[in-house]
Design an enzyme around this catalytic site. Structure first.
Site, PDB file in Angstrom:
ATOM      1  N   ARG A   1      -9.033  -7.184  -7.596  1.00 52.17           N
ATOM      2  CA  ARG A   1      -7.864  -6.833  -8.370  1.00 52.17           C
ATOM      3  C   ARG A   1      -7.869  -7.617  -9.677  1.00 52.17           C
ATOM      4  O   ARG A   1      -8.576  -8.611  -9.775  1.00 52.17           O
ATOM      5  CB  ARG A   1      -6.582  -7.203  -7.619  1.00 52.17           C
TER       6      ARG A   1
ATOM      7  N   PRO B   1       5.519  -0.522  -6.743  1.00 48.67           N
ATOM      8  CA  PRO B   1       6.750  -1.127  -6.270  1.00 48.67           C
ATOM      9  C   PRO B   1       6.499  -2.386  -5.449  1.00 48.67           C
ATOM     10  O   PRO B   1       5.753  -2.365  -4.472  1.00 48.67           O
ATOM     11  CB  PRO B   1       7.381  -0.025  -5.413  1.00 48.67           C
ATOM     12  N   GLU B   2       7.072  -3.465  -5.876  1.00 48.95           N
ATOM     13  CA  GLU B   2       7.081  -4.689  -5.090  1.00 48.95           C
ATOM     14  C   GLU B   2       8.532  -4.910  -4.668  1.00 48.95           C
ATOM     15  O   GLU B   2       9.351  -4.016  -4.777  1.00 48.95           O
ATOM     16  CB  GLU B   2       6.519  -5.859  -5.919  1.00 48.95           C
TER      17      GLU B   2
ATOM     18  N   ARG C   1      -0.110   9.248  -4.777  1.00 52.33           N
ATOM     19  CA  ARG C   1      -1.352   8.730  -4.202  1.00 52.33           C
ATOM     20  C   ARG C   1      -1.323   8.589  -2.687  1.00 52.33           C
ATOM     21  O   ARG C   1      -2.294   8.149  -2.096  1.00 52.33           O
ATOM     22  CB  ARG C   1      -1.708   7.404  -4.849  1.00 52.33           C
TER      23      ARG C   1
ATOM     24  N   HIS D   1       4.396  16.294  -6.355  1.00 47.37           N
ATOM     25  CA  HIS D   1       3.889  15.528  -5.220  1.00 47.37           C
ATOM     26  C   HIS D   1       4.957  15.302  -4.152  1.00 47.37           C
ATOM     27  O   HIS D   1       4.949  14.279  -3.469  1.00 47.37           O
ATOM     28  CB  HIS D   1       3.318  14.195  -5.705  1.00 47.37           C
TER      29      HIS D   1
ATOM     30  N   LYS E   1       8.554  -5.298   1.223  1.00 43.23           N
ATOM     31  CA  LYS E   1       8.426  -4.012   0.545  1.00 43.23           C
ATOM     32  C   LYS E   1       8.765  -2.834   1.452  1.00 43.23           C
ATOM     33  O   LYS E   1       8.630  -1.684   1.047  1.00 43.23           O
ATOM     34  CB  LYS E   1       6.995  -3.849   0.010  1.00 43.23           C
TER      35      LYS E   1
END
Length: 303
Positions: free
Chosen positions: A277, A2-3, A120, A100, A61
């Site tokens: 990245r 998500p940005e 995560r 999760h 964000k």
DNA sequence: CATAGATCCTGTATGC
DNA sequence: TGCATACAGGATCTAT
């Protein structure tokens, strides 16, 4: 992943479904999800229960829900960051728990509950004080250190251009620096750089005012388009943010497109490792140094 | 102070 | 088939 656009879609959904509701119960199922709330899960719950959510805001964000007690102006907020895999779900209380599921919020009415789900666990929630934002508004203290995002009406475009051109760092690194401008992540950085025909490894100080201004316009454009596509789910009860804003599959020109033809010139998109990245770019449209195309003379003077 | 690299996480995909 | 490794990546911490 998500940005800003994905977080904005979530913000709108949460605003739509949670505003005006009073928190009745909070269940923390994984302590790491509230590690930024240093006082621990008990205090986290105590500071939420009995308060009423009066909206949903966002910067970059981060998103937050201002909390009101007894109808007073909010002094605290539930602050969240989705990290890489976080989701906020508005879902019926009798729906089975997600694998999760990290935090559950129940409300004093019979409506659906709010769940924070995060595979995560890079994301997290906290209750924090609201502080002045320097322009008549408020932001939670943990959000005060980042810059305004490019879609914020109070974003200082002149300062952004000046800051970028003052830095010898690579432009992609600067775009990802949340203190310069917030909300841009790896995906939209690559997309904006592709649109602007700028190689991400070029130093900020080597870009003209015009180039930085155009790059900023491309950042805004690509994010706005992504929001518009993700926004179609505003009325859905199930608010999903699993990175997929609807924009991903169809519209990405560069990100994740290694070997695919550049939509502009057909040259295969290249992938390089950069800042640990992946970076995707068109080697023809985005040369390392601008080759002698049109605005050469003007650019030279502008420096 | 500014900058750059390491680190945290876990599920999925790939390689041998 | 099984095991190891690479990869995804935002923010924060640490070192220079």
């Amino acid at each position: 992943m998500p940005e800003l656009p994905e977080v904005e879609v979530v913000r709108a959904g949460v605003h739509r479904w949670i505003s005006g509701r009073t928190v009745a119960d909070v269940e923390v199922l994984h302590p790491r999800a509230i590690r930024r709330h240093l006082e621990g899960p008990r205090d986290f719950a105590d500071r939420l229960i009995g308060t009423t959510v009066v909206g949903a805001s966002r910067r970059g964000k981060y998103l937050w829900l201002p909390l009101s007690t007894d109808g007073e102006a909010p002094e605290t907020a539930l602050v969240g960051h989705l990290g890489m895999s976080g989701q906020l779900l508005v879902i019926a209380s009798d729906a089975p728990d997600e694998r999760h599921l990290r935090v559950r919020f129940r409300f004093a009415d019979d409506g659906p509950e709010l769940r924070f789900v995060d595979q995560r666990t890079f994301g997290g929630l906290a209750v924090a004080e609201l502080v002045d934002d320097g322009a008549g508004g408020h932001v939670p203290a943990p959000v005060a250190h980042i810059g305004r995002d490019p879609l914020d009406p109070a974003f200082d475009e002149v300062a952004f251009v000046r800051t970028v051109r003052s830095k010898p760092s690579e432009i992609k690194r600067i775009l990802l620096d949340q203190t310069v401008a917030s909300g841009v992540g790896n995906i939209y950085a690559d997309e904006a750089l592709w649109r602007a025909k700028v190689h991400g490894a070029r130093p900020g100080s080597g870009l003209t005012r015009g180039a930085v201004t155009r790059l900023l316009a491309d950042v805004r454009e690509v994010m706005s388009q992504a929001i518009a596509e993700g926004g179609t789910s505003f009325d859905a009860l199930y608010v999903n943010v699993n990175g997929e804003s609807g924009y991903f599959d169809r519209r990405l020109a560069a990100y994740g497109q290694e070997g695919q033809p550049c939509p502009r010139c057909g040259t295969p998109i290249r992938r390089i490792t950069f800042m640990n990245r992946s970076s995707f770019f068109c080697p023809r449209c985005q040369p390392w140094r601008p080759h002698g195309r049109a605005p050469q003379h003007a650019a030279a003077r502008e420096r």
